[in-house]
Design a protein around this motif. Sequence first.
Motif, PDB file in Angstrom:
ATOM      1  N   PRO A  91       0.833  -1.210   0.000  1.00  0.00           N
ATOM      2  CA  PRO A  91       0.000   0.000   0.000  1.00  0.00           C
ATOM      3  C   PRO A  91       0.869   1.261   0.000  1.00  0.00           C
ATOM      4  O   PRO A  91       1.875   1.309   0.709  1.00  0.00           O
ATOM      5  N   PHE A 143      -5.477  -3.334   4.995  1.00  0.00           N
ATOM      6  CA  PHE A 143      -5.522  -2.934   3.586  1.00  0.00           C
ATOM      7  C   PHE A 143      -5.991  -4.095   2.710  1.00  0.00           C
ATOM      8  O   PHE A 143      -6.786  -3.926   1.799  1.00  0.00           O
TER       9      PHE A 143
ATOM     10  N   VAL B  36      -2.880   5.579   2.256  1.00  0.00           N
ATOM     11  CA  VAL B  36      -3.188   4.146   2.291  1.00  0.00           C
ATOM     12  C   VAL B  36      -4.667   3.946   1.960  1.00  0.00           C
ATOM     13  O   VAL B  36      -5.029   3.085   1.147  1.00  0.00           O
ATOM     14  N   ARG B  40      -6.352   2.145  -1.227  1.00  0.00           N
ATOM     15  CA  ARG B  40      -7.279   1.028  -1.041  1.00  0.00           C
ATOM     16  C   ARG B  40      -8.544   1.217  -1.895  1.00  0.00           C
ATOM     17  O   ARG B  40      -8.999   0.300  -2.570  1.00  0.00           O
TER      18      ARG B  40
END
Lengths: 183, 289
Positions: A91, A143, B36, B40
């Motif tokens: 990520p 994630f 992040v 996602r």
Amino acid sequence: MSSFDDREYDQSDTAQGSIISFLSRTGLILLQAVCLLLLSAFPFQIWNLAEVRPAFFLAAAFYWAVFRPRAFPPLAAFLCGLTLDLLYAGPIGLHALTLVVAQGLVRSQRRFLIGQSFVVLWMCFFLVAGGAFFLQWGVHSLFLLETIPPRPLVISAVLTGFVFPPLSWAFYGFSRLFYGPRG
Amino acid sequence: MPLRRTSKTDIHAVPLKMIGARATPFVLALLALAMVAFHRIGVMPAEQLRIAVTDVVAPVLETTSQPFVTLTESFEGVRTLRALKAENIRLKEENARLAQWYEAALKFQSENQSLRGLLNVKADPALAYVTARVVSDPGGAFVKSLLLPAGMNDDVTKGSAVLSGRGLVGRITEAGKSSSRVLLVTDLNSRIPVVIQNTRTRAILAGRNKELMRLERLPVDSGLVVGSRVVTSGDGGLLPADIPVGTIVSVEQDSVLVRPLSDLSSLSYVQVVNMDADESLISGHINTP
């Protein structure tokens, strides 16, 4: 609020001095970032070490947060982490987050850490590395919405702990190179 | 130790500066967390950003890692020197055995060709190979990936199969101009359509970020046995069919585990296979004239 964190005994009273100090600081950050980046991306396939690669940047964040906070500011940690994130396939933001959080934590405890012997510092680094890998594991698992096997992470954290002494020796060298013999 | 100057301007300036300095880590941490989250939900051009970075880093790594590679190779040379005699005997035996297989293969090949000719079988599309040295294996404990210093300039395209000498190791997930990233078959995100060679059972081979992979979507009572070979099925048209991937090492009630044929932790050279796949095979919409 203490001014301890930001107090530096630089010779940057004059304009010229401050420019030189700024340039040497930036040079230090760039040079070590390139070195650490190469270490972090180097094909350890050859030695079967790929899976448990130590977090070299974490050692840098820790060392500088204790000994010379202004040499490696939060923004530099963030950008180094972001570069790692773009280079790795996980990520985006994961390493940036870990580095900034670890650095912030260490800076807040700097008053305690700076007076300690190297062995105590080293033990503290083990703790920080463990925490950082745990944070990475948690965020990455969230994630993916799947639990990542934690075993290689534990090994990585321990390995990161063990690379700290040679790396801090290297950082000390960097420090002498850029700030003179006072280190 | 010089004391802080306590002029009036300083008294007012310091707290603001201090607040800024204290807030920066929080702001940056939040920013990273937001990244992040954005990654996602897919609103960040992650792939383009990554390609830009790897295109710069891959050639640098290719150059800098060369001396180390030479060094390890010479170490390896010295190490294997001692085992040379035993290895020689083993290889001679293996060679004798393989010579018999070679004869058999030649016979089968000619037989196969003549039978295909008789049946008018449409030949598989021709495959082109690009060989590249692995310059980095970024990702560590989380992601199983490789970085190759070959990209679209070398006809490496996204989705291509990547082979080692022994079988499939992964797939190209990002292809830049002069670099590309391989997602290994053992990665948590890897899903490969496969077929078990002797039973022709179809399944999906899923990576688990561990040494062994798991077979998913297996039909009930598929009667699998330990030691069976798992090969790509070519379903979806993205990967060529019949590339060996691994062998079944354990069959249990709820999980069948497969070990990759190649040692994925010590790859130094890989081959990227370019298959000129028919678009309609991938999309499923076949245009009739």
